[in-house]
Design an enzyme around this catalytic site. Structure first.
Site, mmCIF file in Angstrom:
data_model
loop_
_atom_site.group_PDB
_atom_site.id
_atom_site.type_symbol
_atom_site.label_atom_id
_atom_site.label_comp_id
_atom_site.label_asym_id
_atom_site.label_seq_id
_atom_site.Cartn_x
_atom_site.Cartn_y
_atom_site.Cartn_z
ATOM 1 N N CYS A 60 -55.265 56.144 28.024
ATOM 2 C CA CYS A 60 -54.233 55.131 27.812
ATOM 3 C C CYS A 60 -53.324 55.402 26.603
ATOM 4 C CB CYS A 60 -54.864 53.755 27.615
ATOM 5 S SG CYS A 60 -56.366 53.464 28.578
ATOM 6 N N CYS A 63 -49.470 56.504 26.555
ATOM 7 C CA CYS A 63 -48.401 55.527 26.809
ATOM 8 C C CYS A 63 -48.451 54.329 25.859
ATOM 9 C CB CYS A 63 -48.491 54.999 28.236
ATOM 10 S SG CYS A 63 -48.127 56.266 29.432
ATOM 11 N N HIS A 64 -49.657 53.856 25.558
ATOM 12 C CA HIS A 64 -49.759 52.604 24.784
ATOM 13 C C HIS A 64 -49.939 52.841 23.290
ATOM 14 C CE1 HIS A 64 -49.894 50.167 28.445
ATOM 15 N NE2 HIS A 64 -50.685 51.092 28.939
ATOM 16 N N MET A 109 -47.573 50.624 35.694
ATOM 17 C CA MET A 109 -48.979 50.937 35.409
ATOM 18 C C MET A 109 -49.661 51.310 36.731
ATOM 19 S SD MET A 109 -51.694 50.043 33.130
ATOM 20 C CE MET A 109 -53.394 49.572 33.345
ATOM 21 N N HIS A 347 -38.742 63.943 21.893
ATOM 22 C CA HIS A 347 -39.839 64.536 22.667
ATOM 23 C C HIS A 347 -39.787 66.065 22.623
ATOM 24 C CE1 HIS A 347 -43.174 64.131 25.419
ATOM 25 N NE2 HIS A 347 -42.623 65.037 26.204
ATOM 26 N N HIS A 389 -35.767 65.711 30.118
ATOM 27 C CA HIS A 389 -37.032 66.409 29.831
ATOM 28 C C HIS A 389 -36.767 67.898 29.992
ATOM 29 C CE1 HIS A 389 -41.182 67.722 29.852
ATOM 30 N NE2 HIS A 389 -41.547 66.512 29.453
HETATM 31 FE FE1 DHE Z 1 -46.376 68.096 27.525
HETATM 32 C C1 DHE Z 1 -44.448 70.444 25.936
HETATM 33 C C2 DHE Z 1 -45.900 65.928 24.952
HETATM 34 C C3 DHE Z 1 -47.811 65.621 29.338
HETATM 35 C C4 DHE Z 1 -47.282 70.400 29.844
HETATM 36 N N1 DHE Z 1 -45.288 68.148 25.834
HETATM 37 C C5 DHE Z 1 -44.565 69.221 25.346
HETATM 38 C C6 DHE Z 1 -44.013 68.865 24.071
HETATM 39 C C7 DHE Z 1 -44.435 67.589 23.779
HETATM 40 C C8 DHE Z 1 -45.240 67.146 24.878
HETATM 41 C C9 DHE Z 1 -44.140 66.785 22.538
HETATM 42 C C10 DHE Z 1 -43.158 69.763 23.215
HETATM 43 C C11 DHE Z 1 -44.024 70.725 22.444
HETATM 44 C C12 DHE Z 1 -43.209 71.718 21.646
HETATM 45 O O1 DHE Z 1 -42.317 72.367 22.219
HETATM 46 O O2 DHE Z 1 -43.453 71.848 20.456
HETATM 47 N N2 DHE Z 1 -46.766 66.109 27.230
HETATM 48 C C13 DHE Z 1 -46.515 65.438 26.080
HETATM 49 C C14 DHE Z 1 -46.988 64.069 26.184
HETATM 50 O O3 DHE Z 1 -47.025 63.204 25.254
HETATM 51 C C15 DHE Z 1 -47.265 63.832 27.599
HETATM 52 C C16 DHE Z 1 -46.037 63.147 28.174
HETATM 53 C C17 DHE Z 1 -48.398 62.860 27.942
HETATM 54 C C18 DHE Z 1 -49.733 63.212 27.393
HETATM 55 O O4 DHE Z 1 -50.595 62.320 27.367
HETATM 56 O O5 DHE Z 1 -49.971 64.342 26.981
HETATM 57 C C19 DHE Z 1 -47.339 65.278 28.115
HETATM 58 N N3 DHE Z 1 -47.360 68.023 29.302
HETATM 59 C C20 DHE Z 1 -47.853 66.914 29.869
HETATM 60 C C21 DHE Z 1 -48.459 67.205 31.152
HETATM 61 O O6 DHE Z 1 -49.018 66.382 31.922
HETATM 62 C C22 DHE Z 1 -48.276 68.647 31.402
HETATM 63 C C23 DHE Z 1 -47.361 68.881 32.616
HETATM 64 C C24 DHE Z 1 -49.590 69.356 31.680
HETATM 65 C C25 DHE Z 1 -50.599 69.011 30.635
HETATM 66 O O7 DHE Z 1 -50.675 69.675 29.627
HETATM 67 O O8 DHE Z 1 -51.310 68.005 30.834
HETATM 68 C C26 DHE Z 1 -47.602 69.093 30.118
HETATM 69 N N4 DHE Z 1 -45.927 70.068 27.842
HETATM 70 C C27 DHE Z 1 -46.488 70.833 28.806
HETATM 71 C C28 DHE Z 1 -46.087 72.213 28.600
HETATM 72 C C29 DHE Z 1 -45.255 72.237 27.477
HETATM 73 C C30 DHE Z 1 -45.175 70.862 27.022
HETATM 74 C C31 DHE Z 1 -46.472 73.390 29.480
HETATM 75 C C32 DHE Z 1 -44.591 73.443 26.821
HETATM 76 C C33 DHE Z 1 -43.282 73.761 27.463
HETATM 77 C C34 DHE Z 1 -42.656 74.981 26.838
HETATM 78 O O9 DHE Z 1 -42.169 75.832 27.606
HETATM 79 O O10 DHE Z 1 -42.613 75.067 25.613
#
Ligand code: DHE
Length: 553
Positions: A60, A63-64, A109, A347, A389
């Site tokens: 949770c 998001c929260h 939700m 983000h 995004h």
């Molecule tokens: Fe990410 C990048 C945050 C969910 C895969 N993700 C990022 C970045 C942030 C972020 C702040 C940038 C990092 C940077 O460049 O310094 N991501 C979050 C969350 O807060 C979120 C929305 C929810 C969570 O609870 O984590 C979240 N992210 C995901 C996923 O569900 C993904 C698809 C698979 C996973 O990891 O669970 C995912 N995020 C990625 C990837 C990058 C990324 C592969 C790096 C992209 C790149 O090319 O640099």
């Protein structure tokens, strides 16, 4: 229908969390206050508080917010906070909360039935009615206590023990397995599958390319050495309870020297020695919001981080406050931080093709913020579309100029922002739709040698769209081909990475029964190879050493 689109961002954030099916648990030791639970008239024991906190953190908090004060989703505090139009959880009571958790809500939700057990849902209806447990302090001493130097620098090889081409190594995240696979991009051999911790999120490479660092949702940083014959973990440390990003110093003279960790919980910027992971300093990121709102924001999570190649600084984006922090690491124990007020909630983002400007999505305000890095100045804020995004975005060039591209979670739109000087600089000069209906795109990618732009639709609810990727022609910006999952592969397509030569694109398939990493020939758009052995478990991000080190995207 419009409403559904508006909900998509919230839904998708939640899907991120749901999709994490790992049995591994984040080990957050919240200190539960027995007396609060009893005083509120809710029967919940100390061990149940701990269990509830662990479930909340894993499912949770994204998001929260870790402290339940709300972020992309609403607050979940027992009593309505002053100024909030959202009732406290006690007003909903156990029956109301059970209904929300079990069935989801129209506001986005999801239903947790089938994901949480009935006992867990029952527990959460009580957990959410008492004050949130206090997140214990976690500063430099705690980081130091967690630090494990597995192979000291003096015991590491001084040159590669093999003749492979490290520049074309790929680090591939197996998120739910808590592992990172190192693959030789030339031969496609798996060189190692290393245990890197709970729900690994991203990888970054050192300026020399020798080390790959991972960071996971347990705040653990793992440092892997590519010089050894079989890539090896040489150090580990826990920079906090929860994190999403890590980066290293890349400016001349500081190569492989320092590492920065961005904490979601606690919200802080920690600087560590990049050779050993010894912590050097911790700076909390709490403070006021960018827009003059006087409310002090305690949970000011550090989102994306990039390392400048033109100056000895990192750009750290403080999500809830909408502040871009330029962190000068020349004195890592006392970093000088310049705060640039921008927009909420910051983000993900990346550099333009010159590396002089950094563009970052403010997804709660549908904007892209442009920062002049050497001059530590805000250039402009551009309205693009619903929930941009970009990942790190990508840079292409055609007759419209040099363009930095972002996709959107909340609508079917690719925005092309002109980055070179002249008419239209820092404006959206073109918008394009992908195939089908709705948003859900997470990542875009191209390469200086490629004629193609690749786009995923990972979080689109339509399985046909979320399992396919779209390829656009850079010259015309027209859709050239939609590539469906190859036979024997299923799940959602997510994230792209080119090989060093820029003629192959690697795509992950996760959240399905038959996940894989699919390698396409970038010219013919034909499948070259499918990596789908037993060790491939829910692959997500892939990072080519050369491209990651040099910010080629
Ligand atoms: Fe990410 C990048 C945050 C969910 C895969 N993700 C990022 C970045 C942030 C972020 C702040 C940038 C990092 C940077 O460049 O310094 N991501 C979050 C969350 O807060 C979120 C929305 C929810 C969570 O609870 O984590 C979240 N992210 C995901 C996923 O569900 C993904 C698809 C698979 C996973 O990891 O669970 C995912 N995020 C990625 C990837 C990058 C990324 C592969 C790096 C992209 C790149 O090319 O640099």
């Amino acid at each position: 229908m419009k409403n559904t689109l508006k909900l998509l961002p919230i839904l998708t954030l939640i899907i991120f969390t749901i999709s994490c099916k790992s049995d591994k648990k984040n080990e957050v030791n919240y200190s539960a206050k027995k007396d609060i639970a009893v005083a509120d008239g809710v029967q919940i024991s100390e061990s149940e508080m701990k269990q509830g906190a662990a479930i909340f953190f894993d499912r949770c908090a994204g998001c929260h917010g870790s402290s339940r004060k709300g972020a992309t989703g609403p607050h979940l505090l027992p009593v309505r906070p002053e100024g909030s139009d959202r009732p406290g959880t006690k007003e909903f009571g156990a029956d109301g909360l059970r209904a929300f958790i079990t069935n989801g809500t129209a506001a986005g939700m999801p239903e947790w039935r089938g994901i949480l057990t009935e006992e867990e849902i029952e527990l959460m209806t009580r957990f959410l009615q008492v004050d949130p447990p206090v997140i214990p302090p976690y500063g430099i001493n705690e980081i130091k206590d967690s630090w494990k130097l597995i192979i000291p620098v003096s015991d590491r090889p001084t040159k590669p023990e093999h003749s492979r081409n490290i520049d074309n190594y790929f680090g591939v995240i197996m998120r739910d397995a808590g592992k990172v696979a190192i693959i030789d991009g030339d031969t496609k051999e798996k060189l190692a599958v290393l245990n890197t911790g709970f729900a690994v999120h991203i990888l970054r490479t050192s300026a020399s390319g020798r080390y790959i660092y991972s960071v996971g949702r347990d705040g653990r940083i793992t440092m892997m050495d590519m010089y050894t014959d079989v890539p090896t973990i040489v150090a580990e440390v826990k920079g906090g309870f929860d994190a999403r990003s890590v980066e290293v110093s890349k400016f001349k003279g500081y190569e492989d020297k320092y590492l920065v960790f961005g904490g979601y919980s606690p919200s802080h910027i920690a600087i560590l020695d990049a050779q050993t992971l010894e912590p050097l300093s911790v700076t909390p990121t709490a403070g006021n919001a960018c827009d003059g709102d006087k409310e002090f924001i305690e949970e000011a999570r550090v989102a994306s981080i990039v390392a400048s190649h033109t100056d000895p600084v990192w750009i750290c984006n403080v999500k809830e406050r909408g502040m871009v922090d330029i962190v000068d690491y020349t004195d890592p124990r006392n970093p000088k931080i310049t705060e640039i007020p921008a927009a909420r909630f910051l983000h993900d983002g990346g550099f333009d093709s010159t590396g002089h400007y950094f563009l970052v999505a403010a997804n709660a305000s549908n904007k892209i913020v442009v920062i002049d890095v050497p001059n530590k100045k805000l250039v402009t804020i551009i309205e693009t579309g619903n929930m941009p995004h970009p990942g790190r975005g990508t840079n292409i060039k055609n007759n419209l100029g040099n363009l930095w591209v972002t996709s959107h979670l909340g609508e079917n739109k690719l925005s092309f922002i002109k980055t070179n000087p002249g008419d239209g600089q820092w404006t959206v000069v073109k918008e394009v739709e992908a195939a089908g209906f709705g948003g859900g795109a997470l990542f875009v990618k191209s390469h200086p040698k490629s004629k193609h732009l690749w786009v995923d639709r990972t979080l689109n609810p339509d399985a046909k769209l979320n399992s396919a990727v779209d390829v656009f022609d850079i010259a015309t910006l027209e859709l050239k081909k939609t590539l469906s999952a190859p036979e024997g592969v299923d799940g959602r397509a997510v994230h792209f990475e080119y090989n060093k030569a820029g003629n192959e694109v690697w795509v992950s398939y996760f959240m399905g029964e038959n996940g894989a990493v699919v390698i396409y020939d970038d010219k013919t758009l034909k499948v070259k190879q499918i990596i789908q052995e037993d060790w491939v478990e829910n692959p997500t991000g892939k990072f080519n050493v050369y491209n990651t080190t040099h910010d080629v995207y």
